[in-house]
Design a protein around this motif. Structure first.
Motif, PDB file in Angstrom:
ATOM      1  N   LYS A  71      38.226 -35.371  81.914  1.00  0.00           N
ATOM      2  CA  LYS A  71      39.361 -36.185  82.350  1.00  0.00           C
ATOM      3  C   LYS A  71      39.397 -37.520  81.592  1.00  0.00           C
ATOM      4  CE  LYS A  71      41.265 -38.192  86.577  1.00  0.00           C
ATOM      5  NZ  LYS A  71      41.028 -38.380  88.010  1.00  0.00           N
ATOM      6  N   SER A  72      38.212 -38.060  81.303  1.00  0.00           N
ATOM      7  CA  SER A  72      38.168 -39.360  80.626  1.00  0.00           C
ATOM      8  C   SER A  72      38.235 -39.247  79.111  1.00  0.00           C
ATOM      9  CB  SER A  72      36.900 -40.107  81.036  1.00  0.00           C
ATOM     10  OG  SER A  72      35.755 -39.477  80.481  1.00  0.00           O
ATOM     11  N   THR A  73      38.084 -38.049  78.562  1.00  0.00           N
ATOM     12  CA  THR A  73      38.028 -37.930  77.097  1.00  0.00           C
ATOM     13  C   THR A  73      39.166 -37.127  76.481  1.00  0.00           C
ATOM     14  OG1 THR A  73      36.555 -36.020  77.258  1.00  0.00           O
ATOM     15  CG2 THR A  73      35.512 -38.194  77.029  1.00  0.00           C
ATOM     16  N   ILE A  74      39.945 -36.428  77.270  1.00  0.00           N
ATOM     17  CA  ILE A  74      41.057 -35.633  76.737  1.00  0.00           C
ATOM     18  C   ILE A  74      42.226 -36.561  76.404  1.00  0.00           C
ATOM     19  CG2 ILE A  74      42.807 -33.901  77.316  1.00  0.00           C
ATOM     20  CD1 ILE A  74      40.681 -32.350  78.803  1.00  0.00           C
ATOM     21  N   LYS A  75      42.842 -36.288  75.258  1.00  0.00           N
ATOM     22  CA  LYS A  75      44.000 -37.094  74.801  1.00  0.00           C
ATOM     23  C   LYS A  75      45.141 -36.980  75.824  1.00  0.00           C
ATOM     24  CE  LYS A  75      43.392 -35.857  69.971  1.00  0.00           C
ATOM     25  NZ  LYS A  75      44.047 -35.179  68.846  1.00  0.00           N
ATOM     26  N   ASN A  76      45.841 -38.077  75.968  1.00  0.00           N
ATOM     27  CA  ASN A  76      47.092 -38.039  76.740  1.00  0.00           C
ATOM     28  C   ASN A  76      48.200 -37.643  75.765  1.00  0.00           C
ATOM     29  OD1 ASN A  76      45.847 -38.958  79.045  1.00  0.00           O
ATOM     30  ND2 ASN A  76      46.222 -41.104  78.549  1.00  0.00           N
ATOM     31  N   LEU A  85      38.000 -25.326  77.232  1.00  0.00           N
ATOM     32  CA  LEU A  85      38.387 -26.732  77.102  1.00  0.00           C
ATOM     33  C   LEU A  85      37.432 -27.490  76.194  1.00  0.00           C
ATOM     34  CD1 LEU A  85      39.401 -27.686  80.755  1.00  0.00           C
ATOM     35  CD2 LEU A  85      40.910 -27.383  78.784  1.00  0.00           C
ATOM     36  N   ILE A  86      36.147 -27.235  76.355  1.00  0.00           N
ATOM     37  CA  ILE A  86      35.146 -27.929  75.536  1.00  0.00           C
ATOM     38  C   ILE A  86      35.328 -27.609  74.055  1.00  0.00           C
ATOM     39  CG2 ILE A  86      32.664 -27.912  74.988  1.00  0.00           C
ATOM     40  CD1 ILE A  86      32.173 -27.863  78.049  1.00  0.00           C
ATOM     41  N   GLU A  87      35.702 -26.377  73.759  1.00  0.00           N
ATOM     42  CA  GLU A  87      35.855 -25.958  72.367  1.00  0.00           C
ATOM     43  C   GLU A  87      37.227 -26.315  71.778  1.00  0.00           C
ATOM     44  OE1 GLU A  87      34.912 -21.814  72.668  1.00  0.00           O
ATOM     45  OE2 GLU A  87      32.783 -22.222  73.049  1.00  0.00           O
ATOM     46  N   ALA A  88      38.154 -26.752  72.614  1.00  0.00           N
ATOM     47  CA  ALA A  88      39.496 -27.105  72.140  1.00  0.00           C
ATOM     48  C   ALA A  88      39.458 -28.457  71.424  1.00  0.00           C
ATOM     49  CB  ALA A  88      40.462 -27.162  73.323  1.00  0.00           C
ATOM     50  N   ARG A  89      40.400 -28.665  70.580  1.00  0.00           N
ATOM     51  CA  ARG A  89      40.502 -29.941  69.845  1.00  0.00           C
ATOM     52  C   ARG A  89      41.521 -30.836  70.550  1.00  0.00           C
ATOM     53  NH1 ARG A  89      37.773 -29.545  65.106  1.00  0.00           N
ATOM     54  NH2 ARG A  89      37.333 -27.431  64.388  1.00  0.00           N
ATOM     55  N   ILE A  90      41.099 -31.320  71.703  1.00  0.00           N
ATOM     56  CA  ILE A  90      42.025 -32.071  72.556  1.00  0.00           C
ATOM     57  C   ILE A  90      41.479 -33.441  72.953  1.00  0.00           C
ATOM     58  CG2 ILE A  90      43.155 -30.027  73.504  1.00  0.00           C
ATOM     59  CD1 ILE A  90      41.232 -30.202  75.895  1.00  0.00           C
ATOM     60  N   PHE A  91      40.465 -33.910  72.224  1.00  0.00           N
ATOM     61  CA  PHE A  91      39.761 -35.105  72.666  1.00  0.00           C
ATOM     62  C   PHE A  91      40.210 -36.355  71.928  1.00  0.00           C
ATOM     63  CE2 PHE A  91      37.136 -31.451  73.629  1.00  0.00           C
ATOM     64  CZ  PHE A  91      36.903 -31.660  74.977  1.00  0.00           C
ATOM     65  N   LYS A  92      40.092 -37.481  72.624  1.00  0.00           N
ATOM     66  CA  LYS A  92      40.423 -38.776  72.049  1.00  0.00           C
ATOM     67  C   LYS A  92      39.493 -39.065  70.878  1.00  0.00           C
ATOM     68  CE  LYS A  92      41.652 -40.694  76.581  1.00  0.00           C
ATOM     69  NZ  LYS A  92      41.221 -41.616  77.645  1.00  0.00           N
ATOM     70  N   GLU A  93      39.997 -39.866  69.950  1.00  0.00           N
ATOM     71  CA  GLU A  93      39.195 -40.296  68.793  1.00  0.00           C
ATOM     72  C   GLU A  93      38.244 -41.410  69.231  1.00  0.00           C
ATOM     73  OE1 GLU A  93      39.974 -39.597  65.274  1.00  0.00           O
ATOM     74  OE2 GLU A  93      41.387 -38.024  65.842  1.00  0.00           O
ATOM     75  N   GLY A  94      37.084 -41.463  68.613  1.00  0.00           N
ATOM     76  CA  GLY A  94      36.169 -42.585  68.805  1.00  0.00           C
ATOM     77  C   GLY A  94      35.378 -42.587  70.095  1.00  0.00           C
ATOM     78  N   VAL A  95      35.320 -41.481  70.806  1.00  0.00           N
ATOM     79  CA  VAL A  95      34.537 -41.423  72.043  1.00  0.00           C
ATOM     80  C   VAL A  95      33.060 -41.341  71.657  1.00  0.00           C
ATOM     81  CG1 VAL A  95      34.037 -40.113  74.142  1.00  0.00           C
ATOM     82  CG2 VAL A  95      36.388 -40.294  73.311  1.00  0.00           C
ATOM     83  N   ILE A  96      32.274 -42.264  72.170  1.00  0.00           N
ATOM     84  CA  ILE A  96      30.847 -42.324  71.845  1.00  0.00           C
ATOM     85  C   ILE A  96      30.133 -41.075  72.364  1.00  0.00           C
ATOM     86  CG2 ILE A  96      28.703 -43.619  72.205  1.00  0.00           C
ATOM     87  CD1 ILE A  96      30.453 -46.134  72.480  1.00  0.00           C
TER      88      ILE A  96
END
Length: 139
Positions: free
Chosen positions: A133-138, A43-54
Motif C-alpha cells: 500500500k505504501s510502495t505502489i504507484k498512484n 503483485l510483488i512481481e509486477a512493475r507497479i512500484f514507486k521510484e526511489g523506495v529504499i
C-alpha cells in the motif's frame, strides 16, 4: 492490534460428520489462503512500484521467499488434513474409548497446527498489504 484468540478444542464429544466438517473447513481456508498468496506474488512481481523506495527490491525478495515457504507449508498441511480425513472414516470401526481418544487427539493436534498457521499467515498478509500500500504507484 487485536488480541489473538488461542485455539480451543471442542472435539471430545463430536461424531465423525462433525470432525470431517471441521477438517473440511480448515482445508477450504487453506486453499483460499493459497490463492491469496498467489495474488500477493503476482503483485510483488509486477512493475507497479514507486521510484526511489529504499530497500524495495530486498524487501520484495524477503516477502517472496516467505510466501514460497508458506505455500510449501500449506501443501503439507493439506496433505496431513486429507490423510486425517481418510483415517476418520476408519473411526466408524472404533468400538472402544482408547480408539476414539486417539482420533480426537490427532484431530486436536491438526486443528491447533492449522489454526496457528492461519494466524501466522494472516499476520504475514497484513505486513505485505501494508508495505505494498505504501510502495505502489498512484495512477
Amino acid at each position: 492490534m487485536e488480541t489473538q484468540l488461542e485455539y480451543r478444542s471442542f472435539n471430545s464429544n463430536k461424531g465423525i460428520d462433525e470432525l470431517l466438517y471441521n477438517v473440511s473447513q480448515y482445508k477450504l481456508k487453506l486453499v483460499t489462503l493459497e490463492e491469496e498468496l498467489r495474488f500477493c506474488k503476482f503483485l510483488i512481481e509486477a512493475r507497479i512500484f514507486k521510484e526511489g523506495v529504499i530497500n524495495l527490491f530486498e524487501t520484495l525478495i524477503i516477502f517472496d521467499k516467505k510466501i514460497d515457504l508458506h505455500m510449501i507449508s500449506i501443501e503439507s498441511l493439506l496433505l496431513e488434513l486429507n490423510t486425517h480425513s481418510n483415517e476418520i472414516i476408519n473411526k466408524i470401526e472404533c468400538d472402544n474409548l482408547e480408539c476414539d481418544l486417539f482420533f480426537i487427539k490427532i484431530q486436536n493436534q491438526l486443528e491447533r497446527k492449522s489454526y496457528n498457521f492461519i494466524i501466522d499467515l494472516e499476520s504475514l498478509k497484513t505486513q505485505i498489504f501494508q508495505y505494498l500500500k505504501s510502495t505502489i504507484k498512484n495512477v
